[in-house]
Design a protein around this motif. Structure first.
Motif, PDB file in Angstrom:
ATOM      1  N   TYR A  20       2.190  -4.301   7.090  1.00 21.97           N
ATOM      2  CA  TYR A  20       3.511  -3.793   7.469  1.00 21.97           C
ATOM      3  C   TYR A  20       3.562  -2.269   7.309  1.00 21.97           C
ATOM      4  O   TYR A  20       4.213  -1.733   6.406  1.00 21.97           O
ATOM      5  N   GLN A  34       5.108   0.061   8.725  1.00 24.33           N
ATOM      6  CA  GLN A  34       6.361   0.770   8.972  1.00 24.33           C
ATOM      7  C   GLN A  34       7.396   0.607   7.859  1.00 24.33           C
ATOM      8  O   GLN A  34       8.417   1.303   7.859  1.00 24.33           O
ATOM      9  N   GLU A  48       9.266   0.824   4.159  1.00 27.14           N
ATOM     10  CA  GLU A  48       9.425   1.961   3.252  1.00 27.14           C
ATOM     11  C   GLU A  48       8.554   1.837   2.012  1.00 27.14           C
ATOM     12  O   GLU A  48       7.999   2.828   1.520  1.00 27.14           O
ATOM     13  N   GLN A  82       5.322   0.877   0.235  1.00 26.06           N
ATOM     14  CA  GLN A  82       3.917   0.633   0.524  1.00 26.06           C
ATOM     15  C   GLN A  82       3.143   0.321  -0.767  1.00 26.06           C
ATOM     16  O   GLN A  82       3.651   0.443  -1.870  1.00 26.06           O
ATOM     17  N   HIS A 107       5.317  11.623   5.197  1.00 28.48           N
ATOM     18  CA  HIS A 107       4.330  12.099   6.161  1.00 28.48           C
ATOM     19  C   HIS A 107       4.269  13.621   6.146  1.00 28.48           C
ATOM     20  O   HIS A 107       5.284  14.302   6.084  1.00 28.48           O
ATOM     21  N   ARG A 128      -0.513   6.579   6.750  1.00 27.33           N
ATOM     22  CA  ARG A 128       0.705   6.016   6.173  1.00 27.33           C
ATOM     23  C   ARG A 128       1.445   7.013   5.288  1.00 27.33           C
ATOM     24  O   ARG A 128       2.438   6.658   4.668  1.00 27.33           O
TER      25      ARG A 128
END
Length: 534
Positions: free
Chosen positions: A238, A240, A242, A244, A270, A280
């Motif tokens: 996943y 995308q 928030e 990670q 980023h 990521r």
């Protein structure tokens, strides 16, 4: 009510969940920062307060010379026999074929009390935890390190019985689980429920491929079968979302029989344009702690909402209790003890590096070793817990040589930091200068344009502002009129994901430092420290 993740913001990884009656505790890793282990307290799983840093003596934790991201890895907190049990590693070598590590046990009757002298357990691998079985026996589990070439270093999870009366491990160690194809099996925690022993582990490393794996057996020694829908949680599929790097964690059961899972995670940002090498993003705040709700089906645990982390989670049916912050926006240093949110590197805050008693209302730091040192740095700092904040201090310092400097430092590790400080120049006298270290290469971004401090000025005000992707320094000679230093620094360079070699397990800190490599130990006095999130 909702749990809003992460619940422990900023560098707070490897959470160990523990409930005692109506009180919940989470212990997290501190690596080379002293005191060792952070313990937060909650009544509702929503609001958390930092209440203890138990490894606060050198007989409990001696980290002089420890490498970046060495020290305390993955503590485990439990409560049994009317006392708290804390298991922790002190990792001395992090690179190469070997992993030199010492695993210890300490106990205390209260969470914020004095902890016992450490009992040495083993050194076969890191991430140890203690399981209290219902027949009164106790077992230690940890990952087993294999230094042999052409072998995988993460050999598996090893189990051995612990005899507390003898204060040592007894019997033979046994490998009980080798993990899955994800590899890098570590962070074992044992639980017992409905006749099953559940072995929770982390796999996939601690970067974006990270995950938590759960397996079960009717016998504590196995064999263990892995969850049919493994992994229990991960962010890897996943990209995308928030949160990670979801993985390494532990379970808790509430008073009402609800289950929750605390796990590490990160919120990457980023970088700009061609600076982006990590697709990521970059986790400047380090690995944080989040909580997910758990349900059970066919005697297997599942994360509510699927095997990925959620920012908003249904809270348990408990009375909400908000805490007063343990850190004031402005710390005037009126106490003779450091605020609990401050930490030092590898060594305790003591007369060796500073004092809160020498000059009332001031933090005095004595000039010691450089930011590259693994031994005696005179640095007092706190975590970045937001990417939108400002930090400020007022400093009095009278350097006599360019070998002396004191000021603000944005710090990740000995090879990655930026310092805005008062120092001395042979031609200009007392100045403000900047040093920035990027992967062990140090530069002076305002060389030849240093800021001259007027002879009439005895105290200088320093400030750093962070605005998500960048941070910048400011100064004032009167505390009212501020001037910016026209250099922007990238926040991503103080992130786990930018530090590609050994030593990338912590997070960004902001603090006060004093360096004197002349050996004169010149002191600097800091009048206050302000940390304000916007």
């Amino acid at each position: 009510m909702k749990i809003i993740n992460p619940v422990l913001k900023g560098f707070n990884p490897d959470p160990s969940f523990c409930r005692v009656g109506d009180d919940y505790y989470i212990a997290t890793s501190t690596f080379e920062w002293f005191p060792g282990v952070q313990i937060h307290h909650s009544k509702d799983l929503i609001n958390w307060q930092l209440v203890a840093q138990p490894l606060d003596r050198t007989d409990l934790l001696d980290m002089k010379g420890n490498p970046d991201s060495g020290g305390v890895w993955a503590p485990q907190l439990s409560y049994h026999d009317n006392k708290f049990w804390l298991i922790y590693s002190d990792v001395k070598v992090t690179g190469g074929a070997w992993k030199d590590v010492y695993n210890y046990l300490v106990t205390s009757e209260t969470i914020d009390g004095e902890w016992s002298k450490p009992i040495y357990l083993n050194g076969s691998g890191f991430d140890p935890s203690l399981f209290h079985d219902d027949d009164g026996r106790k077992y230690l589990v940890n990952m087993l390190w294999d230094p042999r070439s052409n072998h995988h270093e993460f050999y598996g999870i090893v189990l051995q019985e612990y005899d507390h009366e003898k204060e040592k491990l007894v019997g033979d160690p046994e490998i009980i689980y080798k993990g899955t194809d994800w590899g890098l099996v570590e962070a074992p925690h044992l639980y017992k429920l409905n006749g099953y022993y559940y072995l929770l582990t982390a796999e996939g490393g601690t970067k974006f491929e990270h995950q938590a794996t759960i397996a079960r057996s009717k016998d504590i020694r196995g064999p263990y079968e892995t969850h049919p829908e493994n992994p229990l949680i991960t962010s890897f599929p996943y990209p995308q979302i928030e949160l990670q790097k979801a993985g390494h964690g532990s379970f808790v059961e509430t008073q009402d029989g609800e289950w929750y899972f605390a796990h590490l995670t990160t919120r990457p940002v980023h970088a700009e344009g061609n600076k982006l090498s990590q697709s990521r993003g970059y986790g400047t705040l380090g690995r944080e702690t989040a909580i997910q709700k758990v349900y059970w089906e066919d005697d297997w645990p599942y994360i509510v909402g699927g095997n990925k982390p959620s920012v908003e989670v249904e809270a348990p049916n408990l009375t909400e209790q908000k805490w007063e912050s343990t850190y004031p926006i402005v710390d005037d240093f009126d106490s003779t003890d450091l605020n609990i949110n401050f930490q030092t590197l590898r060594i305790p805050f003591s007369e060796e590096i500073g004092s809160l008693k020498e000059r009332k209302g001031y933090l005095r730091l004595y000039g010691r070793e450089s930011f590259h040192s693994l031994f005696t740095q005179s640095l007092v700092a706190r975590r970045w817990q937001s990417l939108d904040f400002e930090a400020e201090t007022k400093i009095e310092f009278e350097p006599e040589t360019f070998q002396q400097q004191a000021g603000l430092v944005a710090y990740y590790n000995t090879k990655n930091w930026t310092s805005f400080h008062v120092t001395w120049n042979e031609e200009k006298g007392k100045i403000l200068d900047i040093s920035s270290c990027d992967r062990f290469e140090t530069t002076r971004p305002i060389a030849n344009n240093e800021i001259v401090i007027p002879e009439s000025v005895t105290a200088v005000y320093l400030k750093m502002k962070v605005n998500k992707k960048y941070y910048q320094f400011y100064y004032s000679f009167d505390g009212e009129t501020w001037e910016e230093v026209p250099v922007l620094f990238d926040t991503y360079k103080l992130s786990d994901d930018y530090i590609e070699e050994q030593g990338f397990f912590t997070g960004a800190f902001i603090g006060m430092s004093c360096i004197d490599v002349s050996g004169r130990r010149k002191p600097a006095d800091f009048d206050y420290f302000k940390y304000k999130e916007n």
